[in-house]
Design a protein around this motif. Structure first.
Motif, PDB file in Angstrom:
ATOM      1  N   TYR A   1       0.821  -1.198   0.000  1.00 38.47           N
ATOM      2  CA  TYR A   1       0.000   0.000   0.000  1.00 38.47           C
ATOM      3  C   TYR A   1       0.866   1.264   0.000  1.00 38.47           C
ATOM      4  O   TYR A   1       0.595   2.224  -0.733  1.00 38.47           O
ATOM      5  CB  TYR A   1      -0.935  -0.017   1.213  1.00 38.47           C
TER       6      TYR A   1
ATOM      7  N   VAL B   1     -11.935   6.196  -5.939  1.00 35.49           N
ATOM      8  CA  VAL B   1     -11.152   5.032  -6.341  1.00 35.49           C
ATOM      9  C   VAL B   1     -12.133   3.898  -6.599  1.00 35.49           C
ATOM     10  O   VAL B   1     -13.270   3.926  -6.108  1.00 35.49           O
ATOM     11  CB  VAL B   1     -10.123   4.604  -5.266  1.00 35.49           C
TER      12      VAL B   1
ATOM     13  N   LEU C   1     -13.002   0.303  -5.684  1.00 31.81           N
ATOM     14  CA  LEU C   1     -12.709  -0.645  -4.614  1.00 31.81           C
ATOM     15  C   LEU C   1     -13.389  -1.963  -4.946  1.00 31.81           C
ATOM     16  O   LEU C   1     -14.598  -2.006  -5.164  1.00 31.81           O
ATOM     17  CB  LEU C   1     -13.215  -0.116  -3.270  1.00 31.81           C
TER      18      LEU C   1
ATOM     19  N   ARG D   1     -12.277   8.553  -2.423  1.00 33.17           N
ATOM     20  CA  ARG D   1     -10.861   8.193  -2.240  1.00 33.17           C
ATOM     21  C   ARG D   1     -10.409   8.342  -0.788  1.00 33.17           C
ATOM     22  O   ARG D   1      -9.742   7.461  -0.246  1.00 33.17           O
ATOM     23  CB  ARG D   1      -9.995   9.064  -3.153  1.00 33.17           C
TER      24      ARG D   1
ATOM     25  N   VAL E   1     -11.441   5.415   1.506  1.00 31.22           N
ATOM     26  CA  VAL E   1     -10.689   4.177   1.265  1.00 31.22           C
ATOM     27  C   VAL E   1      -9.270   4.322   1.790  1.00 31.22           C
ATOM     28  O   VAL E   1      -8.766   3.447   2.497  1.00 31.22           O
ATOM     29  CB  VAL E   1     -10.696   3.811  -0.233  1.00 31.22           C
ATOM     30  N   GLU E   2      -8.627   5.433   1.440  1.00 27.63           N
ATOM     31  CA  GLU E   2      -7.234   5.611   1.833  1.00 27.63           C
ATOM     32  C   GLU E   2      -7.055   5.619   3.348  1.00 27.63           C
ATOM     33  O   GLU E   2      -6.046   5.138   3.862  1.00 27.63           O
ATOM     34  CB  GLU E   2      -6.681   6.902   1.221  1.00 27.63           C
TER      35      GLU E   2
ATOM     36  N   ILE F   1      -8.441   1.359   4.446  1.00 28.19           N
ATOM     37  CA  ILE F   1      -8.338   0.073   3.751  1.00 28.19           C
ATOM     38  C   ILE F   1      -7.452  -0.922   4.488  1.00 28.19           C
ATOM     39  O   ILE F   1      -7.778  -2.104   4.559  1.00 28.19           O
ATOM     40  CB  ILE F   1      -7.895   0.239   2.272  1.00 28.19           C
TER      41      ILE F   1
ATOM     42  N   SER G   1      -8.858  -4.978  -3.944  1.00 26.52           N
ATOM     43  CA  SER G   1      -8.104  -4.177  -4.899  1.00 26.52           C
ATOM     44  C   SER G   1      -8.546  -2.728  -4.797  1.00 26.52           C
ATOM     45  O   SER G   1      -9.741  -2.451  -4.682  1.00 26.52           O
ATOM     46  CB  SER G   1      -8.346  -4.690  -6.327  1.00 26.52           C
ATOM     47  N   VAL G   2      -7.569  -1.822  -4.820  1.00 22.82           N
ATOM     48  CA  VAL G   2      -7.845  -0.394  -4.873  1.00 22.82           C
ATOM     49  C   VAL G   2      -7.224   0.123  -6.157  1.00 22.82           C
ATOM     50  O   VAL G   2      -6.045  -0.124  -6.432  1.00 22.82           O
ATOM     51  CB  VAL G   2      -7.248   0.347  -3.657  1.00 22.82           C
TER      52      VAL G   2
ATOM     53  N   TRP H   1      -6.552   3.582  -8.348  1.00 20.32           N
ATOM     54  CA  TRP H   1      -6.534   5.027  -8.464  1.00 20.32           C
ATOM     55  C   TRP H   1      -6.404   5.368  -9.945  1.00 20.32           C
ATOM     56  O   TRP H   1      -5.388   5.058 -10.569  1.00 20.32           O
ATOM     57  CB  TRP H   1      -5.346   5.627  -7.733  1.00 20.32           C
TER      58      TRP H   1
ATOM     59  N   GLN I   1      -2.761   0.468  -9.181  1.00 18.48           N
ATOM     60  CA  GLN I   1      -3.633  -0.525  -8.546  1.00 18.48           C
ATOM     61  C   GLN I   1      -2.804  -1.305  -7.533  1.00 18.48           C
ATOM     62  O   GLN I   1      -1.678  -1.714  -7.818  1.00 18.48           O
ATOM     63  CB  GLN I   1      -4.177  -1.487  -9.601  1.00 18.48           C
TER      64      GLN I   1
END
Length: 196
Positions: A19, A36, A38, A103, A106-107, A110, A120-121, A123, A145
């Motif tokens: 990450y 993003v 997700l 975003r 998630v950031e 996660i 999976s993320v 951007w 990703q």
């Protein structure tokens, strides 16, 4: 129309490191979208609840096709995961989540949401102008990703490792992928894969 080409640039068993390196690559994007993509296949009730907290109100679905035993019709999961108790939710596993999410949400969360399930993320953004003079096309396929517990950009089989991909134009751009990999002290780790 088409898909990006995804180049793997890091594989590790350390999710936090994957990450961190993905975020370092995101910092190179000239433009980055506010959402993003997700994707998650939570393996446990706890993971479902963590993903639901990141993406409140967004839908889950069954990870595997399920059919009604009487009619043969495909079933969709249309329940609110936050309204089910743990035992009832466990009866519906495995579930899948695949939606755009803010975003920042998630950031911020996660890594705490991760468990043994695949996630999976992605951007999406725009790489700065490429230094390779032979590459002069604009790209709408750029981005980063990080795939937790997988090594295929299209979310194939579960693995112990986590993989970071850089996504580039649908025609591929190996020199750019190599330049991006070098930024995190790595190299391109295989052939281009079908991306988003």
């Amino acid at each position: 129309m088409g898909n990006s080409r995804a180049y793997p640039v890091l594989r590790t068993t350390d999710a936090a490191e994957a990450y961190r390196q993905a975020r370092r690559l995101c910092a190179l994007l000239k433009q980055i979208e506010d959402e993003v993509w997700l994707f998650a296949e939570p393996a446990t009730v706890r993971e479902v609840r963590e993903i639901a907290a990141i993406a409140p109100g967004l839908p889950f679905d069954y990870a595997d096709n399920r059919t009604d035993p009487a009619t043969g019709d495909y079933l969709r999961f249309d329940l609110d995961v936050t309204a089910l108790d743990d035992a009832a939710l466990a009866e519906h596993l495995p579930l899948r989540f695949s939606e755009p999410v803010e975003r920042e949400r998630v950031e911020a969360r996660i890594l705490t949401a991760l468990g043994d399930g695949t996630a999976s993320v992605e951007w999406h953004g725009r790489w700065p102008d490429d230094s390779d003079a032979d590459v002069d096309w604009p790209s709408k396929y750029d981005g980063v990703q990080v795939l937790f517990h997988g090594d295929e950009a299209q979310w194939d089989d579960w693995t112990e490792e986590h993989t970071v991909f850089v996504h580039v134009t649908k025609w591929g751009d190996l020199p750019l992928a190599q330049e991006l990999a070098a930024h995190i002290g790595s190299e391109v780790l295989g052939e281009a894969q079908l991306g988003w």
